[in-house]
Design a protein around this motif. Structure first.
Motif, mmCIF file in Angstrom:
data_model
loop_
_atom_site.group_PDB
_atom_site.id
_atom_site.type_symbol
_atom_site.label_atom_id
_atom_site.label_comp_id
_atom_site.label_asym_id
_atom_site.label_seq_id
_atom_site.Cartn_x
_atom_site.Cartn_y
_atom_site.Cartn_z
ATOM 1 N N THR A 69 -5.856 10.046 0.987
ATOM 2 C CA THR A 69 -4.979 8.922 0.670
ATOM 3 C C THR A 69 -3.866 9.312 -0.293
ATOM 4 O O THR A 69 -3.043 8.492 -0.638
ATOM 5 C CB THR A 69 -5.801 7.771 0.042
ATOM 6 N N ARG A 93 -0.345 17.563 3.358
ATOM 7 C CA ARG A 93 -0.368 16.136 3.721
ATOM 8 C C ARG A 93 0.964 15.491 3.374
ATOM 9 O O ARG A 93 1.602 15.853 2.390
ATOM 10 C CB ARG A 93 -1.484 15.422 2.979
ATOM 11 N N LEU A 95 3.231 11.438 4.279
ATOM 12 C CA LEU A 95 3.231 10.113 4.894
ATOM 13 C C LEU A 95 4.560 9.960 5.623
ATOM 14 O O LEU A 95 5.627 10.100 5.022
ATOM 15 C CB LEU A 95 3.084 9.030 3.821
ATOM 16 N N THR A 97 7.017 7.714 8.493
ATOM 17 C CA THR A 97 7.274 6.417 9.121
ATOM 18 C C THR A 97 8.250 6.612 10.271
ATOM 19 O O THR A 97 9.022 7.569 10.294
ATOM 20 C CB THR A 97 7.876 5.413 8.109
ATOM 21 N N GLU A 98 8.218 5.695 11.205
ATOM 22 C CA GLU A 98 9.142 5.754 12.341
ATOM 23 C C GLU A 98 10.578 5.536 11.856
ATOM 24 O O GLU A 98 10.823 4.731 10.957
ATOM 25 C CB GLU A 98 8.831 4.654 13.350
ATOM 26 N N PHE A 131 3.609 10.702 16.762
ATOM 27 C CA PHE A 131 2.737 9.530 16.805
ATOM 28 C C PHE A 131 3.558 8.320 17.232
ATOM 29 O O PHE A 131 4.790 8.335 17.202
ATOM 30 C CB PHE A 131 2.036 9.295 15.458
ATOM 31 N N ALA A 133 3.150 4.955 16.021
ATOM 32 C CA ALA A 133 2.739 3.861 15.138
ATOM 33 C C ALA A 133 3.812 3.704 14.077
ATOM 34 O O ALA A 133 4.662 4.588 13.917
ATOM 35 C CB ALA A 133 1.389 4.182 14.499
ATOM 36 N N GLU A 135 3.605 3.775 10.739
ATOM 37 C CA GLU A 135 3.477 4.685 9.602
ATOM 38 C C GLU A 135 2.170 5.435 9.756
ATOM 39 O O GLU A 135 1.176 4.880 10.211
ATOM 40 C CB GLU A 135 3.469 3.859 8.312
ATOM 41 N N ARG A 136 2.179 6.716 9.379
ATOM 42 C CA ARG A 136 0.950 7.496 9.516
ATOM 43 C C ARG A 136 0.895 8.588 8.460
ATOM 44 O O ARG A 136 1.898 9.248 8.185
ATOM 45 C CB ARG A 136 0.876 8.132 10.896
ATOM 46 N N ALA A 137 -0.292 8.769 7.891
ATOM 47 C CA ALA A 137 -0.544 9.908 7.000
ATOM 48 C C ALA A 137 -0.846 11.100 7.914
ATOM 49 O O ALA A 137 -1.758 11.049 8.730
ATOM 50 C CB ALA A 137 -1.710 9.627 6.075
ATOM 51 N N VAL A 138 -0.039 12.154 7.812
ATOM 52 C CA VAL A 138 -0.211 13.327 8.668
ATOM 53 C C VAL A 138 -0.769 14.476 7.839
ATOM 54 O O VAL A 138 -0.569 14.541 6.628
ATOM 55 C CB VAL A 138 1.119 13.723 9.356
ATOM 56 N N GLU A 139 -1.442 15.373 8.530
ATOM 57 C CA GLU A 139 -2.126 16.483 7.853
ATOM 58 C C GLU A 139 -1.995 17.736 8.709
ATOM 59 O O GLU A 139 -2.041 17.669 9.936
ATOM 60 C CB GLU A 139 -3.596 16.096 7.683
#
Length: 172
Positions: A69, A93, A95, A97-98, A131, A133, A135-139
């Motif tokens: 997080t 990591r 975060l 967003t589109e 992705f 969506a 917003e997404r947390a990417v790793e």
């Protein structure tokens, strides 16, 4: 008559053997003489002193444990994946967003290595993702094995400025 032929063949063979022995002896003594002459005239190679220098660079920020997080928009956090010291894998990591709602997002991870020879960051590894969506947390988990140096991780998303991590040192 057979005895005479045998004696003649034996005498001829002995003469040939004697000639071969003398020729081999002459060749060996010529080789040894020439070799000694070459060694006597050769001089010692000049001595060249090479001075090596190293420049110590402090770590920009030590790698600390991060939770999934801890991803923030516009930033990349990098942590060692495993025990302290020589971690072969790292976790990056961020975060994302589109850029436009409902359009999805394509992004690219880039692991760059500092090149002291050119004074620039050079791409070492890359990986692509995306992705659909808001917003997404990417790793990303890049592996660095047997290539010590300074590294940084970047995430490049379409429609957004690149986000870069602090540099970190891989020592093994």
């Amino acid at each position: 008559m057979p005895t005479t032929r045998s004696r003649a063949a034996l005498a001829g063979g002995t003469a040939n053997a004697a000639r071969l022995f003398v020729a081999a002896l002459a060749f060996t003594s010529a080789y040894v003489g020439l070799s000694a002459y070459g060694n006597a005239r050769s001089a010692a190679a000049p001595v060249r002193t090479v001075t090596l220098s190293a420049r110590e660079m402090p770590i920009a920020r030590p790698l600390v444990a991060a939770t999934p997080t801890s991803a923030r928009a516009g930033a990349v956090t990098v942590t060692a994946d495993g025990a302290a010291g020589c971690a072969p894998s790292y976790v990056a990591r961020s975060l994302l967003t589109e850029a436009a709602p409902g359009q999805g997002a394509l992004y690219r991870w880039r692991l760059s290595r500092w090149s002291p020879a050119t004074g620039t960051w050079r791409t070492f590894l890359t990986e692509h993702g995306g992705f659909a969506a808001g917003e997404r947390a990417v790793e990303w988990r890049p592996r660095i094995s047997g290539n010590p140096g300074w590294y940084r991780v970047e995430v490049l998303a379409e429609g957004a400025a690149p986000a870069r991590s602090d540099r970190f040192l891989v020592s093994c």
